[in-house]
Enzyme design. Structure first.
Site, PDB file in Angstrom:
ATOM      1  N   ASP A 226       0.868  -1.179   0.000  1.00 20.17           N
ATOM      2  CA  ASP A 226       0.000   0.000   0.000  1.00 20.17           C
ATOM      3  C   ASP A 226       0.907   1.232   0.000  1.00 20.17           C
ATOM      4  OD1 ASP A 226      -1.720  -2.132   0.537  1.00 20.17           O
ATOM      5  OD2 ASP A 226      -2.934  -1.005   1.982  1.00 20.17           O
TER       6      ASP A 226
ATOM      7  N   LYS B 256      -7.082   3.300  -2.654  1.00 22.95           N
ATOM      8  CA  LYS B 256      -7.379   3.254  -1.215  1.00 22.95           C
ATOM      9  C   LYS B 256      -7.567   4.676  -0.704  1.00 22.95           C
ATOM     10  CE  LYS B 256      -4.993   1.875   3.108  1.00 22.95           C
ATOM     11  NZ  LYS B 256      -3.812   1.155   3.643  1.00 22.95           N
TER      12      LYS B 256
ATOM     13  N   LYS C 190     -10.382   0.215  -1.580  1.00 27.29           N
ATOM     14  CA  LYS C 190     -10.155  -0.051  -0.157  1.00 27.29           C
ATOM     15  C   LYS C 190     -10.429   1.201   0.678  1.00 27.29           C
ATOM     16  CE  LYS C 190      -6.542  -1.461   3.155  1.00 27.29           C
ATOM     17  NZ  LYS C 190      -5.156  -1.985   3.308  1.00 27.29           N
TER      18      LYS C 190
END
EC number: 4.1.2.4
Length: 259
Positions: free
Chosen positions: A102, A167, A201
């Site tokens: 990430d 995300k 996400k």
């Protein structure tokens, strides 16, 4: 099975159970691995700092759940605009054994009008991840971008540069995931026609079974009821697990984090 329980079990299987605290220790990471093997089934992944990956890998294997994926973070949490450093951190995370990375998008550069830096940074990290068969999630830090146009632009740049997921947040700023931002990001995936390749996400602030159900309902409405599987949807959360277990009829698990 009741609808509430069904929704809770679905959300649990989409969790990246997270601890990203300055005071994380080996013991806390081992406890996180144990929690990820919940009485209601496994979470999709855990998300931890890179240095804990070897310990987590060993713990997950020894407890009989090697299939739980290990995610980590790079260029975190500030989203600096040095692509070389972000790439070096991403390569190091891969070397530690991460299944998923990430990376924080250089959102301040975008706010200053520079779109190229974000594209190049994500593209470089994606190349490293692709070579290692590692999933790349790009954190746009929506709570700092604030404006819908910037949230949409950051999502588009990340997707164009090869992100496997977009995300919302690091969980380290004042405003993290919100349903309003989720809708913008999900609609961006739909508008670009990349729903087969790109997931979403929400992270930070998703704490209750009701919160989780709201995000999944958004995904179902925008991208279809079968879209939000573990390849296309994750929750970045920690305290959410106890709420989901409670809603599913299991005794709640504890968490030291409020992510």
């Amino acid at each position: 099975m009741s609808e509430v329980k069904d929704r809770a079990l679905r959300a649990l299987q989409l969790m990246d159970l997270t601890t990203l605290n300055d005071d994380d220790t080996d013991a806390k990471v081992i406890a996180l691995c144990h929690q990820a093997k919940s009485p209601a089934g496994n979470t999709a992944a855990i998300c931890i700092y890179p240095r804990f990956i070897p310990l987590a890998r060993k713990t997950l294997r020894e407890q009989g759940t090697p299939e739980i994926r290990i995610a980590t973070v790079t260029n975190f949490p500030h989203g600096n605009d040095d692509s070389e450093i972000a790439l070096a951190e991403t390569r190091a995370a891969i070397a530690y054994g991460a299944d998923e990375v990430d990376v924080v998008f250089p959102y301040r550069a975008l706010m200053a009008g520079n779109e190229a830096i974000g594209f190049e940074l994500v593209k470089a990290c994606k190349q490293a991840c692709r070579e290692a068969n590692v999933l790349l999630k790009v954190i746009i830090e929506s709570g700092e971008l604030k404006e819908a146009s910037l949230i949409r632009k950051a999502s588009e740049i990340a997707i164009d540069a090869g992100a496997d997921f977009i995300k919302t947040s690091t969980g380290k700023v004042a405003v993290n995931a919100t349903p309003e931002v989720a809708e913008i990001m999900l609609r961006t995936i739909a508008a670009k026609g990349v729903q087969k390749q790109v997931g979403f996400k929400p992270a930070g602030g998703v704490r209750s079974a009701d919160d989780a159900a709201l995000y999944l309902k958004l995904a179902d409405n925008i991208l279809g009821p079968d879209w939000a599987d573990a390849r296309h949807f994750r929750f970045g959360a920690s305290s959410l697990l106890a709420s989901l277990l409670n809603a599913a009829g299991f005794n709640g698990a504890t968490s030291d984090s409020n992510y």
